[in-house]
Design a protein around this motif. Structure first.
Motif, PDB file in Angstrom:
ATOM      1  N   ALA A   1     -53.256  -3.167 -58.382  1.00 18.17           N
ATOM      2  CA  ALA A   1     -52.961  -4.726 -57.504  1.00 18.17           C
ATOM      3  C   ALA A   1     -52.734  -4.638 -56.352  1.00 18.17           C
ATOM      4  O   ALA A   1     -53.338  -5.973 -56.012  1.00 18.17           O
ATOM      5  N   GLN A   2     -52.637  -3.837 -55.467  1.00 17.70           N
ATOM      6  CA  GLN A   2     -52.065  -3.573 -53.657  1.00 17.70           C
ATOM      7  C   GLN A   2     -53.857  -3.898 -53.914  1.00 17.70           C
ATOM      8  O   GLN A   2     -53.882  -4.835 -52.352  1.00 17.70           O
ATOM      9  N   SER A   3     -54.756  -3.341 -53.894  1.00 18.13           N
ATOM     10  CA  SER A   3     -55.930  -3.285 -53.009  1.00 18.13           C
ATOM     11  C   SER A   3     -57.370  -3.711 -53.740  1.00 18.13           C
ATOM     12  O   SER A   3     -58.251  -4.242 -53.043  1.00 18.13           O
ATOM     13  N   GLY A   4     -56.613  -4.277 -54.641  1.00 19.68           N
ATOM     14  CA  GLY A   4     -57.572  -4.618 -55.975  1.00 19.68           C
ATOM     15  C   GLY A   4     -59.037  -4.006 -56.231  1.00 19.68           C
ATOM     16  O   GLY A   4     -59.956  -4.272 -56.942  1.00 19.68           O
ATOM     17  N   ALA A   5     -58.734  -2.552 -55.998  1.00 19.52           N
ATOM     18  CA  ALA A   5     -60.098  -1.845 -55.865  1.00 19.52           C
ATOM     19  C   ALA A   5     -59.566  -1.365 -57.883  1.00 19.52           C
ATOM     20  O   ALA A   5     -58.750  -1.886 -58.478  1.00 19.52           O
ATOM     21  N   VAL A   6     -61.059  -1.413 -58.679  1.00 20.15           N
ATOM     22  CA  VAL A   6     -61.310  -1.228 -59.693  1.00 20.15           C
ATOM     23  C   VAL A   6     -61.387   0.465 -60.094  1.00 20.15           C
ATOM     24  O   VAL A   6     -61.994   1.351 -59.897  1.00 20.15           O
TER      25      VAL A   6
END
Length: 460
Positions: A95-100
């Motif tokens: 949620a913080q970085s958007g990384a998958v």
């Protein structure tokens, strides 16, 4: 998980249960197109405090990322459950970085069913604002002795019987509007009137071309009109809908006006209120943020369709199915979250809607962002695993996940979806979307499989 963090988590869960329990006496009737309906809601008031973050945000973003290899192995195995059928997609994001963190068919458009309400709700909050309200008014007509009941697109407007069933938030009631109208008329020396009604705020068809013909007869949704009482139900607490909600609301108003000592001298007449007509009385809905919470917690089709139309009005589009879809898309584009989203209604009843798992998980992350407090009602409104809303009866065999997951459910014939968020065992806030739209027959099996996927993420 340290003891102090666990105590804080449990405390927040119990507090949320109390808030949700306050509104437990609500109407039901979301997706009767399936074997068992997702519960639907009724109305709620502004003064009661609302948890806008909730337990899954207790340590959001502070912990380490889950190990990708372990997470992928466990999720891949769970995705192979035959109960999910042959068309399955999944996405898990930090949620913080958007990384998958995990993806399987994450970029493929899948029928979202009621997880479409996440899209509609985000657009409503971003476009209308959290504190906007929907108003039902009575104004002077064009000729002396004529008044007009003007629908403002509030499907939560309640009859006395329906209002008595609800605790939070208190809905606007037709009885209050009739009482205020009668008082104002008597103060002006008027005791006899002709009553017309104006439901012209919305345009276009009352049912979507993409909906199945049985949705209204089965009680999944009412014909969408700008003047509606008890969400178009023929009787509070029942799923059956009236054929013409506007006309039925007018009849109920006339009856209540008569009880308040005003004689009504004509039958129903649909007529536009004069431009700039003087207002006699009005009632306002609960603020949009509580309407969004209700729409998500109890999967309210009627309210979601109304919210989509109000987004259309605010965005300068026709207040119709097409206009609502276009307006929602425009709002998502401003948020940078339109890619992978294609909708034809606000509720998710349309089987033609397509959303990718990655787009849905990304949208949940946007709603949970500390930078977007205006969207946090999305988090507050999502059902809690094993406790509230459409997740209240689920996770029976996954009690370790109770209270740890917030997610919106979606169900149509052959479709089961789940999109939401959780804080992992290590304390990292992650969002997810698990979607299947080729589900074989077998009541509850696909839902249980989706619950297991969410529990895997929570334990990661």
């Amino acid at each position: 998980m340290r003891r102090d963090r666990w105590v804080a988590l449990v405390t927040l869960v119990l507090l949320q249960i109390f808030v949700v329990a306050a509104g437990a006496h609500l109407l039901t009737g979301d997706a009767l197109v399936r074997r068992e309906p997702e519960p639907v809601a009724s109305a709620k008031p502004p003064p009661v405090p609302v948890i806008t973050a909730g337990p899954v945000l207790a340590a959001g973003g502070n912990g380490p990322l889950p190990a990708k290899g372990t997470l992928a192995q466990r999720l891949t195995k769970a995705l192979g459950d035959p109960a999910l059928g042959g068309s399955v997609g999944a996405a898990v994001l930090d949620a913080q970085s958007g990384a998958v963190l995990f993806g399987s068919g994450a970029g493929e458009g899948i029928t979202p069913a009621s997880t479409t309400k996440v899209v509609t709700s985000v657009a409503a909050l971003a476009s209308l604002g959290s504190d906007a309200r929907l108003s039902t008014r009575v104004v002077r007509g064009a000729s002396p002795g004529t008044i007009v009941l003007v629908g403002g697109g509030d499907p939560t407007l309640a009859s006395p019987r329906a209002a008595a069933r609800q605790v939070h938030p208190r809905p606007a009631t037709l009885a209050t509007l009739a009482s205020r109208t009668a008082r104002a008329l008597k103060a002006a020396g008027t005791t006899r009137v002709t009553v017309a009604y104006d439901d012209f705020l919305y345009t276009g068809p009352r049912t979507a071309a993409t909906w199945k013909p049985g949705y209204v007869p089965e009680g999944s949704v009412a014909p969408v009109t700008a003047l509606m009482l008890d969400e178009g139900r023929a009787s509070p607490g029942q799923s059956g809908r009236v054929a013409d909600p506007s006309r039925a609301t007018h009849a109920a108003f006339v009856s209540l006006l008569s009880r308040n000592g005003i004689k009504v001298s004509s039958s129903a007449r649909r007529s536009r209120a004069p431009a700039g007509a003087r207002e006699i009385a009005r009632v306002d809905s609960a603020p949009v943020y509580t309407l969004v919470e209700r729409a998500l917690t109890l999967s309210d089709n009627d309210l979601s369709e109304a919210l989509a139309r109000h987004v259309a009005i605010k965005e300068g589009k026709p207040a119709s199915f097409d206009g609502g879809a276009a307006a929602v898309g425009a709002v998502l584009a401003r948020l940078g979250a339109a890619e992978g989203v294609r909708v034809f209604d606000g509720s998710g009843l349309s089987p033609r809607n397509r959303i990718t798992p990655q787009a849905l998980a990304r949208l949940v992350a946007v709603a949970a962002s500390p930078d977007r407090p205006d969207l946090h009602a999305i988090v507050a409104g999502m059902p809690i695993s094993g406790f509230s809303g459409t997740l209240g009866h689920r996770f029976d065999r996954l009690r370790s996940a109770h209270g740890l997951i917030r997610a919106k459910t979606g169900t149509l014939d052959g479709v089961n979806t789940l999109a939401g968020m959780t804080t992992t065992r290590g304390g990292r806030l992650v969002t997810f979307a698990f979607m299947a739209d080729d589900v074989p027959p077998g009541w509850g099996k696909a839902e249980a499989a989706l619950d297991r996927l969410a529990a895997v993420v929570a334990s990661g």
